[in-house]
Design a protein around this motif. Structure first.
Motif, mmCIF file in Angstrom:
data_model
loop_
_atom_site.group_PDB
_atom_site.id
_atom_site.type_symbol
_atom_site.label_atom_id
_atom_site.label_comp_id
_atom_site.label_asym_id
_atom_site.label_seq_id
_atom_site.Cartn_x
_atom_site.Cartn_y
_atom_site.Cartn_z
ATOM 1 N N LYS A 2 -68.186 3.417 22.436
ATOM 2 C CA LYS A 2 -68.559 2.823 20.987
ATOM 3 C C LYS A 2 -70.055 2.872 20.420
ATOM 4 O O LYS A 2 -70.540 3.053 21.463
ATOM 5 C CB LYS A 2 -68.235 1.005 21.662
ATOM 6 C CG LYS A 2 -68.335 0.329 20.925
ATOM 7 C CD LYS A 2 -68.133 -1.196 21.416
ATOM 8 C CE LYS A 2 -68.897 -2.799 20.976
ATOM 9 N NZ LYS A 2 -67.636 -3.695 20.935
ATOM 10 N N THR A 4 -73.269 1.289 19.059
ATOM 11 C CA THR A 4 -73.977 0.345 18.281
ATOM 12 C C THR A 4 -75.373 0.519 17.592
ATOM 13 O O THR A 4 -75.659 1.661 17.929
ATOM 14 C CB THR A 4 -74.485 -0.694 18.427
ATOM 15 O OG1 THR A 4 -73.611 -1.143 18.779
ATOM 16 C CG2 THR A 4 -75.391 -1.940 17.831
ATOM 17 N N SER A 26 -65.121 5.904 18.075
ATOM 18 C CA SER A 26 -63.393 4.607 17.550
ATOM 19 C C SER A 26 -64.648 3.729 17.121
ATOM 20 O O SER A 26 -64.224 3.185 16.379
ATOM 21 C CB SER A 26 -63.109 4.729 18.942
ATOM 22 O OG SER A 26 -63.720 4.316 20.179
ATOM 23 N N GLU A 27 -65.693 3.542 17.155
ATOM 24 C CA GLU A 27 -65.710 1.863 16.972
ATOM 25 C C GLU A 27 -68.307 2.502 16.324
ATOM 26 O O GLU A 27 -68.254 3.355 17.367
ATOM 27 C CB GLU A 27 -65.760 1.517 17.798
ATOM 28 C CG GLU A 27 -66.030 -0.290 17.046
ATOM 29 C CD GLU A 27 -65.410 -1.188 17.992
ATOM 30 O OE1 GLU A 27 -65.399 -1.361 19.085
ATOM 31 O OE2 GLU A 27 -65.870 -2.200 17.764
ATOM 32 N N THR A 56 -62.852 6.357 12.848
ATOM 33 C CA THR A 56 -63.934 5.641 13.048
ATOM 34 C C THR A 56 -64.169 4.105 12.347
ATOM 35 O O THR A 56 -64.330 3.873 10.905
ATOM 36 C CB THR A 56 -65.386 5.611 12.559
ATOM 37 O OG1 THR A 56 -65.534 7.162 13.338
ATOM 38 C CG2 THR A 56 -66.160 5.100 14.026
ATOM 39 N N THR A 68 -71.648 -6.396 20.469
ATOM 40 C CA THR A 68 -72.002 -4.799 20.821
ATOM 41 C C THR A 68 -71.864 -4.593 22.367
ATOM 42 O O THR A 68 -71.363 -3.801 22.433
ATOM 43 C CB THR A 68 -73.962 -4.671 20.313
ATOM 44 O OG1 THR A 68 -74.284 -5.534 21.284
ATOM 45 C CG2 THR A 68 -73.851 -5.276 18.889
ATOM 46 N N SER A 71 -71.753 -1.230 24.720
ATOM 47 C CA SER A 71 -71.627 -0.004 23.744
ATOM 48 C C SER A 71 -71.240 1.044 24.219
ATOM 49 O O SER A 71 -72.482 0.508 25.691
ATOM 50 C CB SER A 71 -72.700 0.048 22.369
ATOM 51 O OG SER A 71 -71.972 -0.902 22.120
#
Ligand SMILES: NC(=O)C1=CN([C@@H]2O[C@H](COP(=O)(O)OP(=O)(O)OC[C@H]3O[C@@H](n4cnc5c(N)ncnc54)[C@H](O)[C@@H]3O)[C@@H](O)[C@H]2O)C=CC1
Ligand SMILES: O=C([O-])CC(=O)C(=O)O
Length: 308
Positions: A2, A4, A26-27, A56, A68, A71
């Protein structure tokens, strides 16, 4: 993984776009203070997913740090960019407060994050992020040298009449118009020193064009650049996410390396899953050492303007 990105402006959105296109995270969460702005950028970017072929998931939030949480990597691009005629150092008055607040807010929700600082003046903002968060030094990384080196390679390829993929080179020192130092002595075209192909005068021109790379674009665009900065950040995030152990010049807290302490400055480092896994202390000649020392003096002067 992840990621941010704080600041959904020109650089932040470009970071998110390149990270997504490379399809290793992934994010990605984009966060901005401007109401609805990050949400809009995220939606627009997500509508490129089927076109660009990535999975994504990009989301946008206005000021909500709870989104967030957890992360692995956070990137700070929030703050004002310079206008033509300004130096990066002139941004400190506004950007210091933003970087301090943003870095502590990120830490609250992502205690294990690796933090990449982009906002200018970047070396000083990286140092400030250390003071504000107390994170170990391997987990705070300033982005400048990766971008400056890409610009150096562009200028070298131009001078050589060669494809950029045939050229290698690195820029160390502070991320400023006068402080950065393209290592022309070590630059190569397919392993051959570029001095075999270019006169000293032409190489000096390459060096000077590289140093004002950001200022040149700011003059042309009316604000500072974003594509190459976004691509440089995405390359660093990918090296961390994929644990590649590639070398990037990054701003890092020095503790005796290169004879410097208590300063964040651009030097080659190995990037992997733990962030900065090694500072590569290369042997510089006397001229290069003098340049690096002068560059450090400049950054220390700017650091002296910080209030903790
Ligand atoms: N280190 C490097 O190599 C580079 C650094 N930069 C720096 O990156 C920064 C961003 O540049 P751009 O994206 O062009 O500017 P921009 O103005 O397009 O975007 C900045 C964004 O930050 C947001 N923002 C401001 N305060 C905030 C806060 N407290 N929390 C969350 N978001 C906030 C703004 O609303 C805006 O959307 C500048 O300081 C610029 O100098 C830019 C290029 C390269
Ligand atoms: O030039 C600026 O102000 C933005 C920046 O750091 C760069 O593009 O190198």
């Amino acid at each position: 993984m992840k990621v941010t990105v704080v600041g959904a402006g020109a650089v932040g959105a470009s970071c998110a776009e390149y990270i997504a296109i490379k399809n290793f995270a992934s994010e990605v969460v984009l966060l901005d203070i401007k109401e609805g702005f990050a949400e809009g950028k995220a939606m627009d970017l997500m509508q490129t997913a089927s076109l660009n072929g990535f999975d994504t998931k990009i989301t946008g939030v206005t000021g909500d740090y709870s989104q967030t949480a957890g992360s692995d990597v956070c990137v700070i691009t929030s703050g004002i960019p310079r206008k033509p005629g300004m130096t990066r150092e002139e941004l400190i008055g506004i950007n210091a407060g933003i970087v301090k607040n943003v870095s502590t807010s990120l830490l609250e929700h992502s205690p294990n994050m690796i933090l990449i600082v982009v906002s200018n003046p970047m070396d000083t903002m990286t140092y400030l992020a250390h003071k504000a968060t107390g994170l170990p030094k391997n987990r705070i990384i300033g982005m400048g040298g990766a971008l400056d080196s890409a610009r150096f390679k562009y200028r070298l390829a131009e001078a050589l009449g060669a494809p950029i993929s045939d050229v290698d080179g690195m820029v160390i020192g502070g991320h400023s118009d006068t402080g950065m130092f393209p290592l022309t002595r070590l630059a190569t075209r397919n392993s051959v020193p570029v001095s075999e192909f270019l006169s000293e005068e032409r190489l000096n021109q390459v060096k000077e064009d590289t140093k004002v790379g950001g200022a040149t674009l700011t003059k042309l665009l009316g604000t500072s650049a974003w594509y190459a900065p976004g691509a440089a950040v995405s390359g660093m995030v990918q090296a961390i996410a994929c644990d590649t152990k590639k070398i990037f010049p990054c701003s890092t807290l020095l503790d005796g390396e290169y004879g410097l302490t208590d300063i964040c400055l651009g030097v080659p480092v190995v990037l992997g899953k733990d962030g900065i896994e090694k500072i590569v202390d290369i042997t510089l000649n006397e001229e290069e050492k003098a340049h690096l020392a002068a560059s450090a003096e400049g950054v220390k002067k700017t650091n002296g303007l910080l209030e903790f």
